[in-house]
Design a protein around this motif. Structure first.
Motif, PDB file in Angstrom:
ATOM      1  N   ARG A  68      19.612  16.302  28.567  1.00 32.37           N
ATOM      2  CA  ARG A  68      19.372  14.932  28.144  1.00 32.37           C
ATOM      3  C   ARG A  68      18.268  14.854  27.093  1.00 32.37           C
ATOM      4  O   ARG A  68      18.084  13.822  26.447  1.00 32.37           O
ATOM      5  CB  ARG A  68      18.999  14.061  29.346  1.00 32.37           C
ATOM      6  CG  ARG A  68      20.087  13.977  30.397  1.00 32.37           C
ATOM      7  CD  ARG A  68      19.741  12.954  31.470  1.00 32.37           C
ATOM      8  NE  ARG A  68      19.716  11.596  30.926  1.00 32.37           N
ATOM      9  CZ  ARG A  68      19.406  10.522  31.636  1.00 32.37           C
ATOM     10  NH1 ARG A  68      19.092  10.648  32.929  1.00 32.37           N
ATOM     11  NH2 ARG A  68      19.407   9.334  31.103  1.00 32.37           N
ATOM     12  N   THR A  70      24.172  11.729  23.170  1.00 29.11           N
ATOM     13  CA  THR A  70      24.279  13.025  23.829  1.00 29.11           C
ATOM     14  C   THR A  70      25.677  13.608  23.772  1.00 29.11           C
ATOM     15  O   THR A  70      25.861  14.809  23.563  1.00 29.11           O
ATOM     16  CB  THR A  70      23.857  12.894  25.309  1.00 29.11           C
ATOM     17  OG1 THR A  70      22.585  12.238  25.367  1.00 29.11           O
ATOM     18  CG2 THR A  70      23.772  14.250  25.976  1.00 29.11           C
ATOM     19  N   TRP A 112      24.955  12.621  36.035  1.00 31.59           N
ATOM     20  CA  TRP A 112      23.682  12.904  35.381  1.00 31.59           C
ATOM     21  C   TRP A 112      22.548  12.852  36.406  1.00 31.59           C
ATOM     22  O   TRP A 112      22.599  12.131  37.405  1.00 31.59           O
ATOM     23  CB  TRP A 112      23.412  11.931  34.233  1.00 31.59           C
ATOM     24  CG  TRP A 112      23.285  10.484  34.624  1.00 31.59           C
ATOM     25  CD1 TRP A 112      22.151   9.783  34.878  1.00 31.59           C
ATOM     26  CD2 TRP A 112      24.365   9.546  34.800  1.00 31.59           C
ATOM     27  NE1 TRP A 112      22.436   8.483  35.207  1.00 31.59           N
ATOM     28  CE2 TRP A 112      23.780   8.307  35.158  1.00 31.59           C
ATOM     29  CE3 TRP A 112      25.755   9.640  34.691  1.00 31.59           C
ATOM     30  CZ2 TRP A 112      24.560   7.181  35.413  1.00 31.59           C
ATOM     31  CZ3 TRP A 112      26.520   8.505  34.946  1.00 31.59           C
ATOM     32  CH2 TRP A 112      25.928   7.300  35.293  1.00 31.59           C
ATOM     33  N   ASN A 147      19.678   7.615  26.878  1.00 32.60           N
ATOM     34  CA  ASN A 147      20.775   8.358  26.252  1.00 32.60           C
ATOM     35  C   ASN A 147      21.955   7.447  25.983  1.00 32.60           C
ATOM     36  O   ASN A 147      22.155   6.450  26.680  1.00 32.60           O
ATOM     37  CB  ASN A 147      21.258   9.513  27.147  1.00 32.60           C
ATOM     38  CG  ASN A 147      20.209  10.557  27.383  1.00 32.60           C
ATOM     39  OD1 ASN A 147      19.408  10.433  28.307  1.00 32.60           O
ATOM     40  ND2 ASN A 147      20.214  11.608  26.573  1.00 32.60           N
TER      41      ASN A 147
END
Length: 608
Positions: A263, A202, A239, A174
């Motif tokens: 994600r 993202t 995350w 990402n």
């Protein structure tokens, strides 16, 4: 109670205190078990906000983030003193949290006398970064502009960004973008949406607004803004395997979840809006104003167009100077250092200056450099007298001999001279962001100063105009003012509905000006009596009124050109030739209007 019992109780109490402290300080954070998390601080406005910001940092010392990102408006005015204090804060952040990366905001670049952008992209200067953590690449983009409130990325930086995405696509699952300005505060941020689906971008996270928001995804890209550190807010982005999480806190203990973002690109695309701006814009002209020719420079353009003996000249941020004939044919192109708003035409010559502190005298016919002068500060403005050239560079005004560029004198005026001086009756008249209004004769023997403001509430957003024995200027505090040249006393003042950031146009005994609220007004130059006010529907920055035939031509932030009747302010024509900000005055040349947009697009219109 014997001594042994007392020692036992004391030891027990100490153990109890240690255990309670351990439990308190090892309390698990809501993102402690995630794969990673980073700390984000924006809009510090340091050091006037020292008490709140220092307290906020102290409350966060237990976080131990993998990285800390600062999203601009680090200082209030971008002065050397403020950045020195911010430097101390940055060391404290690095000692407490480890590695830090920062961007610059409009408060860091709008009034500063220094250039702190330190990454060169296509010969232009930016403050950007690239940080890879785990399987995420964080990229910081520079949206700040010299002397402007709004944001812009520019084709050169967007090309750099694309190359970074391409080089990291195999190792990064990402991408996350940072900038100071939200996309909606820029003219070209929408181009990030064109990259999001291709590279699994993202999130775009920004500051500037001083509030927390999160928007629905477009082309798979979420956008969010964060609260200001000057108000005690901090943000954590964490995350795990499946999602990103945005947390906010104002005490370092309680973390509120602002939102979670998948994600997985396909999941984000399922709920995304489809972006269509690039294909939906259509240039709008009229029967009265039609396109003659257009072209595109290599980079962002801060400079207004100038007339030359053979046609027109333009400059861009990469330091390219372009000379075209009247039909749009390129005559020559020269490259110097990165430039801002500092290209001036005078007879058969062109004067230019760059952010490295060099001044150039060029022959307008072929671009040949005839003379140069190196000074120690970035060049921001140039004005021409009879025998001299006045240079606004850093916090100083330099007086140079016009043919040789030999140094005559330097004056430290304590603040940036953004706009060119007005040369009138043998004197340079100019204002600086230190609050002074100055009169300097061409020999450099006498410098006269009137104080007309402080901090950023000054007259430095305009070139002062002279009418009879008064000097007339717009003021950042929201008014127009006439000052007696002999006494420095106020003759009249007109309150404005917004910030004064316009040059005043003088037509006989009438004055015309605009405000950043988009208002245009006509007034009497002797008394300050207002005849009319009209609204253009969008902010007007440097594209203040110009005389065009029997009316006025003005540009606004939407990129519109509006033709007003000069007598009553009635709108005659409104067109939108291009999809970019219009921040500089148009050049009126007979029946032609020459326009330089922020993205480097030049459009020449002809009145039919």
């Amino acid at each position: 109670m014997n001594q042994r019992s007392k020692r036992f109780i004391i030891a027990f109490l100490l153990l109890l205190f240690f255990l309670s402290s351990f439990v308190c300080f090892s309390q698990e954070l809501p993102f402690s078990r995630h794969r990673g998390y980073v700390l984000i601080l924006s809009d510090l406005h340091y050091p006037p906000t020292r008490r709140v910001v220092d307290s906020t940092v102290e409350q966060l010392v237990h976080l131990r983030p993998l990285h800390t990102f600062l999203l601009g408006d680090l200082t209030e005015m971008g002065t050397e003193q403020e950045f020195a204090e911010f430097g101390k804060l940055l060391k404290k952040l690095e000692n407490n949290f480890g590695a830090c990366s920062f961007l610059l905001g409009n408060h860091d670049t709008r009034w500063t006398d220094c250039v702190r952008k330190d990454i060169k992209i296509r010969n232009a200067l930016y403050r950007v970064f690239e940080v890879v953590i785990d399987d995420v690449t964080f990229i910081g983009l520079d949206s700040s502009l010299f002397f402007e409130h709004v944001g812009h990325f520019g084709d050169a930086q967007l090309s750099w960004l694309t190359s970074k995405l391409e080089s990291n696509v195999n190792r990064s699952r990402n991408f996350v973008f940072f900038s100071h300005h939200p996309i909606s505060y820029t003219d070209d941020g929408w181009k990030l949406y064109q990259l999001s689906e291709r590279f699994n971008v993202t999130l775009h996270l920004s500051g500037h607004t001083h509030k927390f928001t999160i928007s629905s995804p477009v082309n798979g890209l979420y956008t969010a803004t964060v609260g200001a550190a000057k108000d005690g807010w901090a943000t954590v982005l964490s995350w795990d395997e499946n999602n990103f999480y945005i947390w906010k806190t104002n005490d370092g203990k309680n973390f509120e979840l602002l939102g979670s973002i998948s994600r997985d690109l396909s999941r984000r695309l399922e709920i995304s809006k489809k972006f269509s701006r690039s294909s939906s814009f259509q240039p709008k002209y009229s029967e009265l104003l039609t396109l003659s020719w257009n072209t595109k420079m290599e980079n962002t353009s801060y400079s207004p167009p100038v007339r030359t003996p053979t046609g027109y000249a333009f400059s861009d941020y990469s330091g390219n100077i372009y000379s075209f004939d009247e039909n749009g044919k390129l005559i020559w192109r020269a490259t110097i250092g990165p430039t801002v708003s500092n290209l001036v035409s005078y007879g058969e010559f062109l004067y230019a200056g760059d952010l490295s502190g060099r001044v150039y005298l060029l022959k307008a016919s072929d671009g040949k450099v005839l003379a140069t002068q190196s000074i120690s500060e970035p060049v921001f403005s140039i004005s021409v007298g009879l025998k001299t050239v006045g240079i606004g560079a850093g916090r100083s005004f330099y007086l140079l001999e016009s043919k040789s560029l030999m140094m005559i004198k330097k004056y430290d005026v304590g603040g940036v001279i953004q706009k060119p001086a007005n040369f009138s009756d043998g004197k340079y008249i100019f204002a600086s962001w230190s609050g002074g209004l100055y009169f300097l004769n061409e020999t450099g023997e006498e410098l006269k100063e009137f104080k007309v403001g402080k901090t950023y509430y000054t007259a430095a957003g305009c070139t002062p105009q002279v009418f009879e024995r008064t000097v007339i200027y717009t003021h950042f505090a929201g008014y127009i003012q006439a000052l007696s040249i002999e006494t420095g006393l106020t003759v009249w003042t007109i309150p404005l509905s917004g910030v004064g950031f316009s040059d005043v146009l003088l037509v006989n005994s009438n004055g015309y000006c605009s405000t950043i609220n988009g208002e245009v007004m006509k007034f009497d130059l002797r008394s300050g009596k207002v005849f009319w006010k009209v609204k253009t529907g969008a902010s007007v920055y440097g594209s203040s009124p110009q005389l065009f035939r029997e009316g006025l031509i003005i540009g606004n932030l939407k990129g519109e050109l509006i033709l007003l009747d000069g007598e009553h302010g009635i709108e005659r024509v409104r067109i939108r030739p291009h999809d970019s900000f219009l921040l500089r005055k148009v050049l009126v040349d007979g029946d032609k209007i020459v326009v330089s947009y922020l993205d480097g697009t030049v459009i020449v219109l002809r009145r039919m």
